[in-house]
Design a protein around this motif. Structure first.
Motif, PDB file in Angstrom:
ATOM      1  N   LYS A 167     -72.292  12.097 -43.269  1.00  0.00           N
ATOM      2  CA  LYS A 167     -71.460  10.983 -42.834  1.00  0.00           C
ATOM      3  C   LYS A 167     -71.877  10.530 -41.447  1.00  0.00           C
ATOM      4  O   LYS A 167     -72.222  11.346 -40.590  1.00  0.00           O
ATOM      5  CB  LYS A 167     -69.993  11.422 -42.795  1.00  0.00           C
ATOM      6  N   LEU A 199     -70.971   9.824 -38.036  1.00  0.00           N
ATOM      7  CA  LEU A 199     -69.817  10.210 -37.226  1.00  0.00           C
ATOM      8  C   LEU A 199     -69.657   9.324 -36.010  1.00  0.00           C
ATOM      9  O   LEU A 199     -68.548   9.046 -35.573  1.00  0.00           O
ATOM     10  CB  LEU A 199     -69.957  11.654 -36.744  1.00  0.00           C
ATOM     11  N   SER A 250     -69.350   0.081 -31.529  1.00  0.00           N
ATOM     12  CA  SER A 250     -68.937   1.420 -31.135  1.00  0.00           C
ATOM     13  C   SER A 250     -68.139   1.970 -32.292  1.00  0.00           C
ATOM     14  O   SER A 250     -67.079   1.452 -32.618  1.00  0.00           O
ATOM     15  CB  SER A 250     -68.106   1.335 -29.857  1.00  0.00           C
ATOM     16  N   LEU A 251     -68.682   2.986 -32.934  1.00  0.00           N
ATOM     17  CA  LEU A 251     -68.038   3.512 -34.126  1.00  0.00           C
ATOM     18  C   LEU A 251     -67.767   4.993 -33.921  1.00  0.00           C
ATOM     19  O   LEU A 251     -68.636   5.728 -33.460  1.00  0.00           O
ATOM     20  CB  LEU A 251     -68.965   3.307 -35.317  1.00  0.00           C
ATOM     21  N   ILE A 252     -66.560   5.396 -34.241  1.00  0.00           N
ATOM     22  CA  ILE A 252     -66.265   6.824 -34.211  1.00  0.00           C
ATOM     23  C   ILE A 252     -65.550   7.167 -35.508  1.00  0.00           C
ATOM     24  O   ILE A 252     -64.577   6.524 -35.879  1.00  0.00           O
ATOM     25  CB  ILE A 252     -65.476   7.204 -32.936  1.00  0.00           C
ATOM     26  N   ASN A 253     -66.142   8.117 -36.219  1.00  0.00           N
ATOM     27  CA  ASN A 253     -65.650   8.418 -37.565  1.00  0.00           C
ATOM     28  C   ASN A 253     -64.809   9.678 -37.508  1.00  0.00           C
ATOM     29  O   ASN A 253     -65.291  10.770 -37.727  1.00  0.00           O
ATOM     30  CB  ASN A 253     -66.845   8.603 -38.492  1.00  0.00           C
ATOM     31  N   GLY A 254     -63.541   9.508 -37.158  1.00  0.00           N
ATOM     32  CA  GLY A 254     -62.682  10.670 -36.951  1.00  0.00           C
ATOM     33  C   GLY A 254     -62.495  11.507 -38.184  1.00  0.00           C
ATOM     34  O   GLY A 254     -63.005  12.619 -38.281  1.00  0.00           O
ATOM     35  N   ASP A 255     -61.788  10.985 -39.161  1.00  0.00           N
ATOM     36  CA  ASP A 255     -61.493  11.792 -40.339  1.00  0.00           C
ATOM     37  C   ASP A 255     -62.458  11.476 -41.481  1.00  0.00           C
ATOM     38  O   ASP A 255     -62.171  11.757 -42.639  1.00  0.00           O
ATOM     39  CB  ASP A 255     -60.037  11.616 -40.776  1.00  0.00           C
ATOM     40  N   GLY A 256     -63.580  10.894 -41.148  1.00  0.00           N
ATOM     41  CA  GLY A 256     -64.597  10.685 -42.163  1.00  0.00           C
ATOM     42  C   GLY A 256     -64.327   9.523 -43.084  1.00  0.00           C
ATOM     43  O   GLY A 256     -64.949   9.400 -44.126  1.00  0.00           O
ATOM     44  N   THR A 264     -62.381  15.850 -33.897  1.00  0.00           N
ATOM     45  CA  THR A 264     -62.170  16.025 -35.332  1.00  0.00           C
ATOM     46  C   THR A 264     -63.198  16.965 -35.961  1.00  0.00           C
ATOM     47  O   THR A 264     -63.049  17.344 -37.109  1.00  0.00           O
ATOM     48  CB  THR A 264     -62.206  14.663 -36.053  1.00  0.00           C
ATOM     49  N   PHE A 268     -78.376  -1.498 -39.768  1.00  0.00           N
ATOM     50  CA  PHE A 268     -78.377  -0.668 -40.979  1.00  0.00           C
ATOM     51  C   PHE A 268     -79.739  -0.014 -41.187  1.00  0.00           C
ATOM     52  O   PHE A 268     -79.831   1.111 -41.656  1.00  0.00           O
ATOM     53  CB  PHE A 268     -77.951  -1.492 -42.191  1.00  0.00           C
ATOM     54  N   LEU A 316     -71.555   5.961 -33.757  1.00  0.00           N
ATOM     55  CA  LEU A 316     -72.591   4.954 -33.567  1.00  0.00           C
ATOM     56  C   LEU A 316     -72.245   4.194 -32.304  1.00  0.00           C
ATOM     57  O   LEU A 316     -71.149   3.658 -32.174  1.00  0.00           O
ATOM     58  CB  LEU A 316     -72.641   4.003 -34.779  1.00  0.00           C
ATOM     59  N   GLU A 317     -73.151   4.214 -31.355  1.00  0.00           N
ATOM     60  CA  GLU A 317     -72.962   3.438 -30.133  1.00  0.00           C
ATOM     61  C   GLU A 317     -74.172   2.525 -30.014  1.00  0.00           C
ATOM     62  O   GLU A 317     -75.279   2.989 -29.770  1.00  0.00           O
ATOM     63  CB  GLU A 317     -72.883   4.348 -28.903  1.00  0.00           C
ATOM     64  N   LEU A 337     -70.509   3.315 -45.005  1.00  0.00           N
ATOM     65  CA  LEU A 337     -71.349   2.206 -44.554  1.00  0.00           C
ATOM     66  C   LEU A 337     -70.798   0.869 -45.037  1.00  0.00           C
ATOM     67  O   LEU A 337     -70.944  -0.148 -44.368  1.00  0.00           O
ATOM     68  CB  LEU A 337     -72.792   2.408 -45.036  1.00  0.00           C
ATOM     69  N   LEU A 376     -68.290  -0.258 -42.605  1.00  0.00           N
ATOM     70  CA  LEU A 376     -68.940  -0.808 -41.424  1.00  0.00           C
ATOM     71  C   LEU A 376     -69.434  -2.225 -41.711  1.00  0.00           C
ATOM     72  O   LEU A 376     -69.271  -3.152 -40.923  1.00  0.00           O
ATOM     73  CB  LEU A 376     -70.103   0.100 -41.007  1.00  0.00           C
ATOM     74  N   LYS A 377     -70.003  -2.397 -42.889  1.00  0.00           N
ATOM     75  CA  LYS A 377     -70.514  -3.698 -43.299  1.00  0.00           C
ATOM     76  C   LYS A 377     -69.392  -4.732 -43.327  1.00  0.00           C
ATOM     77  O   LYS A 377     -69.523  -5.841 -42.819  1.00  0.00           O
ATOM     78  CB  LYS A 377     -71.128  -3.567 -44.691  1.00  0.00           C
ATOM     79  N   PHE A 402     -57.968   7.784 -36.200  1.00  0.00           N
ATOM     80  CA  PHE A 402     -59.068   8.384 -35.449  1.00  0.00           C
ATOM     81  C   PHE A 402     -60.408   7.741 -35.785  1.00  0.00           C
ATOM     82  O   PHE A 402     -61.377   7.953 -35.087  1.00  0.00           O
ATOM     83  CB  PHE A 402     -59.141   9.882 -35.716  1.00  0.00           C
TER      84      PHE A 402
END
Lengths: 221, 269, 366
Positions: A172, A174, C337-343, A76, A188, A176-177, C347, C350-351, C320
């Motif tokens: 932003k 993008l 495990s976080l993936i920020n595809g389209d933004g 992306t 946080f 986090l592992e 936070l 996530l919280k 995504f």
């Protein structure tokens, strides 16, 4: 630990970069847009082929997982709609990585992300924004950037954090592992501390890109 | 005007309200959000006309991979034939483009050009829609004449340069490189925006008229096999290679070092 | 003029899954008819059938979520600690082989491999299997008395053992140390959930299977107790498995008698809480979320919604931005495990995901 970087190291690929962070050394090549194989071709956007090779031995499922993480991040960031029916191939070859153990992939993931950024810039592939990553370990709440293998193995948890960079500021989250044992506050807190670290990485990036462009246009009066 | 370097993620900080804006290379408009962003790292150029009604925005940056755009002048190599079209390779591993046999001056169904694999052409990109096959032509669409396009002589030498340098040579009429080179030797040149340059000094690499067919494959080797001992041929060959060497080196040096480099490149002659 | 074409919903879902998904969400529905943050119900079946019918299986688990069935079978291998390649840390993991059955055969797909590797790394870094608990202690010796063979273990029959333990005979085997390795074989039938949800199911099933493991005892075959180099060999003879042949005719053998088995000691329960009994209390429960932006009429109306437990083609292909969280009962996190595809992920999102994941872990009853 500062980054050492060099671009254009591979004369026959469209873009390449070599990055050293601590004892992790990685070289990345980007080729594209080129002609894809028929099964890779997508009608309205570019397909990505990502290959990761370890410093020692043959690629295993460990590299497959790293490839998957890198792909989901880059797919992306790269403006793939600009290159329909084309292929962008990214090959990440680790030259040295610390520790005899395969247990941690933190430093490798963060190095691969940062190195891919330089290689993509070198290949002039269209990107939505810049990005920078850091590898972090927490030991009894103590924040440690770019931990060595020994520090990783003693840590309570370890994290890879990647931020998008807009106008020099981390914008932003993008990627986090996080793995290990940690609390919500710790996560946080780690994210918040990594904002400054990613911006630091980005200052190096900007400085380096400025020098690179000067080199590219050295013939200009 | 000081150079402003911009990288992806930066704000363009240009006014787009009330002014007609054209975006060029390195700038991308997101079709969903309609935001205009820089998509590559390079030198930002914003040019506004006097009445303040139009502006052009683009970034200048270096790359090696060519992405075809309409009206670009390119050098391609014939790699095959499909029906009435030649397959032309603009760069290794890039998608081949098509050159219709009818896109030559005075070509008809019966009077077709006869190109062979491996030959080089100078052509104009006539259509560049990324979703479909890209087409080039060897004809000036206004006059219907060749307009300088067509088969490139096999006695010339083709070499690669970076795309930003190719653009400079072709688009900047006041660039000093060709002039500097001309002070040393006479040459014919074709500059492809895809980073390929064809050059020929005097009679170029033609060594012996009867041997040209054998020699053309080895034209990048400095040790000719059947050298015509006559000095003028050898001189032209050496000059052609030296000119290519000079232009390749020009990409990596400061303008003030040009003269030195020229002497260096032609030293062997 | 182009004519407007209308597609029936099921056709639209095939040709433009992203548009189909957005239309569903804009009227407050998900294609799978669940609420936005509702998890797909799952059943943990009694998986001990495998274990009881096959002595080679030491732990097993069967989980169903809708039509998706995850079967997990854990078997044992033995490694010589001195030749182990990986630098051994204080904690071990399982070595999973995951196969998503799609009616094809051949090499594993990337999805299979990525899932397996994620499970392996997650179990390792969750620190739930202490390496010490897999060490093989008290290796027995098989002896024949009056044509009847029996096995003597140093801890169970110390007196006899000291008699049998002819120093010249046993020293080698006794001095070498061996460990079990846990080989997990996961088969997934009729996959309908997303890859993120599959990870959750595989994680759950692995923890479930691990907690059912009882480790057998190991003895040295009688034929001789002199030992030397170790190599792995597997005999097909019924119940008797020779995992390591120490020399041509001397074997480390697994004792199949169930009475002598002891459960694998895992750090599953919460050390702080004595009453904690649940198998997932420490290891945690994995939950996954996706974020989609629904465009409004103008930009201000666009909003981002959080979906839990992704399922189906539309959600799999057009979301995504994803978050996967493993939280346990005592509010500790094991993996994000976080993936920020389209933004779309802020936070706050996530919280919120972590909040839901914690809540789910607390309320989870096996």
């Amino acid at each position: 630990m500062s980054h050492q970087v060099e671009t254009g190291v591979l004369s026959r690929s469209d873009g390449s970069a070599q990055l050293t962070i601590g004892s992790t050394k990685v070289i990345t090549s980007v080729n594209g847009p080129t002609e894809p194989k028929a099964r890779q071709e997508l009608p309205n956007l570019a397909s990505l082929e990502i290959v990761i090779r370890p410093a020692q031995g043959l690629p295993t499922t460990r590299e497959k997982l790293l490839e998957d993480k890198l792909r989901s991040l880059l797919q992306t960031i790269i403006i793939r709609y600009k290159y329909p029916r084309q292929l962008i191939q990214i090959v990440v070859q680790f030259l040295s990585s610390e520790g005899k153990s395969n247990v941690f992939t933190n430093n490798e993931l963060s190095a691969a992300i940062n190195c891919a950024f330089y290689a993509l810039i070198d290949a002039n592939i269209a990107l939505n924004y810049s990005f920078a990553a850091v590898s972090v370990s927490l030991n009894e709440g103590k924040y440690l950037k770019d931990p060595a293998w020994k520090q990783l193995s003693e840590s309570d948890s370890h994290h890879v954090i990647c931020f998008s960079i807009q106008d020099g500021k981390a914008e932003k989250l993008l990627l986090l592992e996080s793995q290990g044992d940690f609390s919500e506050e710790e996560v946080f807190d780690t994210i918040a501390k990594s904002v400054a670290e990613c911006e630091k990485v980005h200052q190096d990036q900007r400085k380096f890109i400025g020098e690179k462009i000067d080199r590219d246009f050295i013939w200009k009066a | 005007m000081s150079q402003r370097i911009i990288i992806p993620g930066d704000s363009l900080s240009i006014e787009t309200e009330g002014i007609k804006t054209s975006i060029g290379p390195g700038i991308y408009k997101n079709p969903k959000s309609q935001k205009v962003i820089p998509s590559s790292a390079g030198i930002l150029n914003v040019k506004v006309n006097k009445k303040n009604t139009n502006q052009v925005v683009y970034t200048d940056s270096n790359s090696k991979r060519y992405i075809p755009q309409a009206n670009d002048f390119v050098i391609g190599i014939v790699v095959g034939v499909i029906g009435e079209q030649y397959k032309i390779q603009l760069q290794e591993y890039s998608t081949n483009v098509l050159l219709s046999m009818m896109a030559f001056p005075n070509a008809t169904k019966k009077n077709r050009p006869n190109l062979k694999n491996g030959q080089a052409v100078y052509a104009r990109v006539s259509q560049a829609i990324p979703e479909i096959d890209i087409e080039i032509e060897c004809i000036d669409p206004v006059t219907g004449k060749d307009g300088g396009f067509g088969l490139l002589d096999e006695s010339g030498y083709i070499f690669d340069v970076n795309l930003n340098f190719a653009r400079e040579l072709l688009f900047n009429p006041s660039n000093i490189f060709l002039e500097t080179l001309a002070s040393r030797c006479q040459f014919e040149i074709a500059i492809g925006i895809n980073g390929k340059i064809w050059i020929k000094c005097g009679d170029g690499l033609k060594i012996d008229k009867d041997e040209t067919k054998d020699e053309k494959e080895d034209d990048d080797e400095d040790t000719p096999r059947k050298v015509d001992t006559s000095n003028s041929y050898l001189k032209d060959l050496k000059a052609t290679l030296a000119a290519a060497r000079f232009l390749t080196r020009c990409q990596f040096i400061r303008p003030e070092e040009l003269d030195n480099e020229l002497t260096e490149a032609f030293r062997a002659n | 003029m182009l004519k407007q074409v209308a597609f029936p919903p099921e056709v639209l879902a095939r040709i433009a899954p992203d548009i189909s998904l957005q239309r569903h969400l804009s009227i407050g529905l998900r294609p799978n008819l669940r609420n936005f943050t509702e998890f797909k119900p799952l059943e943990i079946a009694d998986g001990t059938a495998f274990k009881n019918s096959n002595p080679n299986v030491v732990g097993s688990s069967v989980i169903k979520s809708g039509s998706t069935t995850v079967m997990n079978v854990i078997t044992l291998g033995i490694v010589d600690n001195s030749v182990q390649v990986d630098a051994q840390g204080p904690y071990s993991s399982v070595y999973p082989v995951i196969e998503i059955l799609r009616g094809r055969s051949g090499e594993p797909t990337d999805e299979d491999m990525i899932l397996a590797q994620s499970i392996h790394e997650t179990i390792l870094h969750s620190k739930i299997i202490p390496s010490g608990s897999l060490e093989i202690k008290n290796v027995g010796i098989q002896v024949t008395e009056d044509e009847k063979s029996r096995i003597i273990y140093p801890d169970l029959h110390p007196e006899e053992y000291s008699l049998v333990r002819n120093p010249s005979a046993v020293t080698h085997a006794g001095s070498k140390s061996y460990s079990f390795v846990l080989l997990s074989n996961i088969k997934i039938f009729s996959k309908s959930v997303s890859t993120s949800s599959l990870f959750d199911l595989c994680h759950l099933s692995t923890i479930n299977a691990l907690s059912s493991i009882s480790l057998p005892r190991v003895y040295i075959g009688e034929s001789d107790a002199h030992t030397a180099s170790a190599s792995i060999a597997r005999s097909r003879r019924s119940n008797k498995r020779s995992l390591i042949s120490t020399q041509s005719d001397s074997n480390l053998t697994i004792d199949t008698s169930t009475e002598l088995q002891s459960p694998l000691k895992l750090e599953l329960t919460d050390a702080m809480d004595v009453d904690s009994k649940g198998q997932f209390d420490h290891s945690g429960i994995s939950s996954n979320f996706g974020l989609v932006t629904i465009p409004g009429d103008d930009e201000n109306q666009a909003k981002t919604v959080l979906l839990a437990d992704l399922e189906g083609e539309a959600e799999e292909t057009s979301i995504f931005s994803r978050i996967s969280v493993i939280a346990n009962k005592s509010d500790r996190l094991k993996r994000i495990s976080l993936i920020n595809g389209d933004g779309g992920i802020s936070l706050e999102a996530l919280k919120k995901s972590i909040e839901i994941a914690k809540l789910r872990a607390r309320e989870f009853e096996a």
